[in-house]
Design a protein around this motif. Structure first.
Motif, PDB file in Angstrom:
ATOM      1  N   TRP A  23       0.830  -1.207   0.000  1.00 26.52           N
ATOM      2  CA  TRP A  23       0.000   0.000   0.000  1.00 26.52           C
ATOM      3  C   TRP A  23       0.865   1.257   0.000  1.00 26.52           C
ATOM      4  O   TRP A  23       0.646   2.173  -0.781  1.00 26.52           O
ATOM      5  CB  TRP A  23      -0.926  -0.016   1.219  1.00 26.52           C
ATOM      6  CG  TRP A  23      -1.697   1.252   1.408  1.00 26.52           C
ATOM      7  CD1 TRP A  23      -2.882   1.586   0.813  1.00 26.52           C
ATOM      8  CD2 TRP A  23      -1.344   2.357   2.239  1.00 26.52           C
ATOM      9  NE1 TRP A  23      -3.279   2.827   1.233  1.00 26.52           N
ATOM     10  CE2 TRP A  23      -2.346   3.329   2.103  1.00 26.52           C
ATOM     11  CE3 TRP A  23      -0.265   2.614   3.080  1.00 26.52           C
ATOM     12  CZ2 TRP A  23      -2.307   4.543   2.787  1.00 26.52           C
ATOM     13  CZ3 TRP A  23      -0.224   3.825   3.762  1.00 26.52           C
ATOM     14  CH2 TRP A  23      -1.240   4.767   3.607  1.00 26.52           C
ATOM     15  N   ALA A  24       1.871   1.289   0.877  1.00 28.35           N
ATOM     16  CA  ALA A  24       2.731   2.470   0.980  1.00 28.35           C
ATOM     17  C   ALA A  24       3.483   2.725  -0.325  1.00 28.35           C
ATOM     18  O   ALA A  24       3.570   3.867  -0.783  1.00 28.35           O
ATOM     19  CB  ALA A  24       3.715   2.306   2.138  1.00 28.35           C
ATOM     20  N   GLY A  43       1.718   6.879  -6.597  1.00 21.89           N
ATOM     21  CA  GLY A  43       0.466   7.329  -7.207  1.00 21.89           C
ATOM     22  C   GLY A  43      -0.219   6.255  -8.030  1.00 21.89           C
ATOM     23  O   GLY A  43      -0.968   6.560  -8.944  1.00 21.89           O
ATOM     24  N   LEU A  44       0.022   5.000  -7.690  1.00 16.33           N
ATOM     25  CA  LEU A  44      -0.552   3.876  -8.430  1.00 16.33           C
ATOM     26  C   LEU A  44      -1.661   3.206  -7.637  1.00 16.33           C
ATOM     27  O   LEU A  44      -1.826   3.463  -6.449  1.00 16.33           O
ATOM     28  CB  LEU A  44       0.543   2.854  -8.746  1.00 16.33           C
ATOM     29  CG  LEU A  44       1.721   3.369  -9.563  1.00 16.33           C
ATOM     30  CD1 LEU A  44       2.813   2.311  -9.647  1.00 16.33           C
ATOM     31  CD2 LEU A  44       1.263   3.788 -10.953  1.00 16.33           C
ATOM     32  N   LYS A  45      -2.388   2.327  -8.327  1.00 16.87           N
ATOM     33  CA  LYS A  45      -3.464   1.555  -7.702  1.00 16.87           C
ATOM     34  C   LYS A  45      -3.217   0.084  -7.972  1.00 16.87           C
ATOM     35  O   LYS A  45      -2.626  -0.264  -8.993  1.00 16.87           O
ATOM     36  CB  LYS A  45      -4.812   1.939  -8.306  1.00 16.87           C
ATOM     37  CG  LYS A  45      -5.184   3.381  -8.138  1.00 16.87           C
ATOM     38  CD  LYS A  45      -6.462   3.699  -8.884  1.00 16.87           C
ATOM     39  CE  LYS A  45      -6.742   5.200  -8.775  1.00 16.87           C
ATOM     40  NZ  LYS A  45      -7.915   5.580  -9.532  1.00 16.87           N
ATOM     41  N   PRO A  46      -3.702  -0.797  -7.095  1.00 17.83           N
ATOM     42  CA  PRO A  46      -3.621  -2.232  -7.411  1.00 17.83           C
ATOM     43  C   PRO A  46      -4.402  -2.508  -8.690  1.00 17.83           C
ATOM     44  O   PRO A  46      -5.323  -1.762  -9.040  1.00 17.83           O
ATOM     45  CB  PRO A  46      -4.286  -2.913  -6.212  1.00 17.83           C
ATOM     46  CG  PRO A  46      -4.320  -1.898  -5.134  1.00 17.83           C
ATOM     47  CD  PRO A  46      -4.337  -0.562  -5.804  1.00 17.83           C
ATOM     48  N   ASP A  50      -7.818  -1.558  -1.194  1.00 15.87           N
ATOM     49  CA  ASP A  50      -8.960  -1.042  -1.950  1.00 15.87           C
ATOM     50  C   ASP A  50      -9.103   0.473  -1.800  1.00 15.87           C
ATOM     51  O   ASP A  50      -9.625   1.135  -2.688  1.00 15.87           O
ATOM     52  CB  ASP A  50     -10.251  -1.726  -1.499  1.00 15.87           C
ATOM     53  CG  ASP A  50     -10.375  -3.150  -2.005  1.00 15.87           C
ATOM     54  OD1 ASP A  50      -9.510  -3.605  -2.811  1.00 15.87           O
ATOM     55  OD2 ASP A  50     -11.333  -3.840  -1.607  1.00 15.87           O
ATOM     56  N   SER A  51      -8.608   1.021  -0.692  1.00 13.60           N
ATOM     57  CA  SER A  51      -8.712   2.471  -0.488  1.00 13.60           C
ATOM     58  C   SER A  51      -7.939   3.257  -1.539  1.00 13.60           C
ATOM     59  O   SER A  51      -8.256   4.417  -1.802  1.00 13.60           O
ATOM     60  CB  SER A  51      -8.217   2.860   0.916  1.00 13.60           C
ATOM     61  OG  SER A  51      -6.799   2.745   1.024  1.00 13.60           O
ATOM     62  N   LEU A  52      -6.958   2.651  -2.173  1.00 12.09           N
ATOM     63  CA  LEU A  52      -6.204   3.336  -3.225  1.00 12.09           C
ATOM     64  C   LEU A  52      -7.057   3.578  -4.459  1.00 12.09           C
ATOM     65  O   LEU A  52      -6.743   4.462  -5.261  1.00 12.09           O
ATOM     66  CB  LEU A  52      -4.946   2.542  -3.573  1.00 12.09           C
ATOM     67  CG  LEU A  52      -3.893   2.477  -2.474  1.00 12.09           C
ATOM     68  CD1 LEU A  52      -2.769   1.526  -2.871  1.00 12.09           C
ATOM     69  CD2 LEU A  52      -3.348   3.856  -2.163  1.00 12.09           C
ATOM     70  N   HIS A  53      -8.113   2.820  -4.640  1.00 13.70           N
ATOM     71  CA  HIS A  53      -9.016   3.015  -5.784  1.00 13.70           C
ATOM     72  C   HIS A  53      -9.910   4.235  -5.572  1.00 13.70           C
ATOM     73  O   HIS A  53     -10.532   4.709  -6.512  1.00 13.70           O
ATOM     74  CB  HIS A  53      -9.868   1.767  -6.022  1.00 13.70           C
ATOM     75  CG  HIS A  53      -9.108   0.653  -6.640  1.00 13.70           C
ATOM     76  ND1 HIS A  53      -8.904   0.545  -7.990  1.00 13.70           N
ATOM     77  CD2 HIS A  53      -8.461  -0.404  -6.087  1.00 13.70           C
ATOM     78  CE1 HIS A  53      -8.188  -0.519  -8.261  1.00 13.70           C
ATOM     79  NE2 HIS A  53      -7.904  -1.122  -7.110  1.00 13.70           N
ATOM     80  N   GLU A  54      -9.986   4.719  -4.342  1.00 14.11           N
ATOM     81  CA  GLU A  54     -10.846   5.861  -4.022  1.00 14.11           C
ATOM     82  C   GLU A  54     -10.130   7.177  -4.208  1.00 14.11           C
ATOM     83  O   GLU A  54     -10.722   8.232  -4.029  1.00 14.11           O
ATOM     84  CB  GLU A  54     -11.345   5.728  -2.577  1.00 14.11           C
ATOM     85  CG  GLU A  54     -12.171   4.470  -2.372  1.00 14.11           C
ATOM     86  CD  GLU A  54     -12.371   4.118  -0.904  1.00 14.11           C
ATOM     87  OE1 GLU A  54     -11.973   4.912  -0.030  1.00 14.11           O
ATOM     88  OE2 GLU A  54     -12.915   3.034  -0.651  1.00 14.11           O
ATOM     89  N   ARG A  55      -8.870   7.144  -4.563  1.00 14.28           N
ATOM     90  CA  ARG A  55      -8.077   8.371  -4.703  1.00 14.28           C
ATOM     91  C   ARG A  55      -8.205   8.918  -6.098  1.00 14.28           C
ATOM     92  O   ARG A  55      -8.433   8.304  -7.035  1.00 14.28           O
ATOM     93  CB  ARG A  55      -6.603   8.083  -4.416  1.00 14.28           C
ATOM     94  CG  ARG A  55      -6.433   7.538  -3.017  1.00 14.28           C
ATOM     95  CD  ARG A  55      -5.014   7.190  -2.724  1.00 14.28           C
ATOM     96  NE  ARG A  55      -4.373   8.452  -2.361  1.00 14.28           N
ATOM     97  CZ  ARG A  55      -3.163   8.812  -2.735  1.00 14.28           C
ATOM     98  NH1 ARG A  55      -2.436   8.013  -3.459  1.00 14.28           N
ATOM     99  NH2 ARG A  55      -2.654   9.956  -2.382  1.00 14.28           N
TER     100      ARG A  55
END
Length: 97
Positions: free
Chosen positions: A72-73, A79-82, A92-97
């Motif tokens: 995650w870090a 600035g990437l997403k899974p 999943d929180s990275l998809h909300e950015r």
């Protein structure tokens, strides 16, 4: 599930055994501390990522482990997403950015 596991024992676990151990540890932790906001399944030598969303669904709380938080870090800093969702609330929180 309070059985101690040495690094050697953890490395010897088959992937499905790792998930079973993670589920047992997570369920035991939430049973002992139902008021907890979430759970850290520490240790990076086992393959427990599949257990994280399973425990989150079962208990309605965030569950992370060391590899997940490192991943995650790194993704967040870059600035990437899974590539897809489904690996737990933190990733999943990275998809909300």
């Amino acid at each position: 599930h309070n059985d101690p596991h040495s690094a050697e024992q953890v490395f010897a676990l088959r992937p499905e055994e790792s998930v079973e151990v993670a589920l047992a540890l997570g369920r035991g932790a939430f049973a002992k501390m139902p008021q907890a906001d979430g759970l850290l399944l520490a240790g990076g030598a086992w393959l427990a990522l599949q257990a994280l969303p399973m425990l989150e669904q079962e208990f309605g709380k965030a569950v992370i482990n060391n590899p997940c938080s490192s991943y995650w870090a790194g993704l967040r800093q870059a600035g990437l997403k899974p590539s897809r969702k489904g690996f737990g609330r933190l990733l999943d929180s990275l998809h909300e950015r």
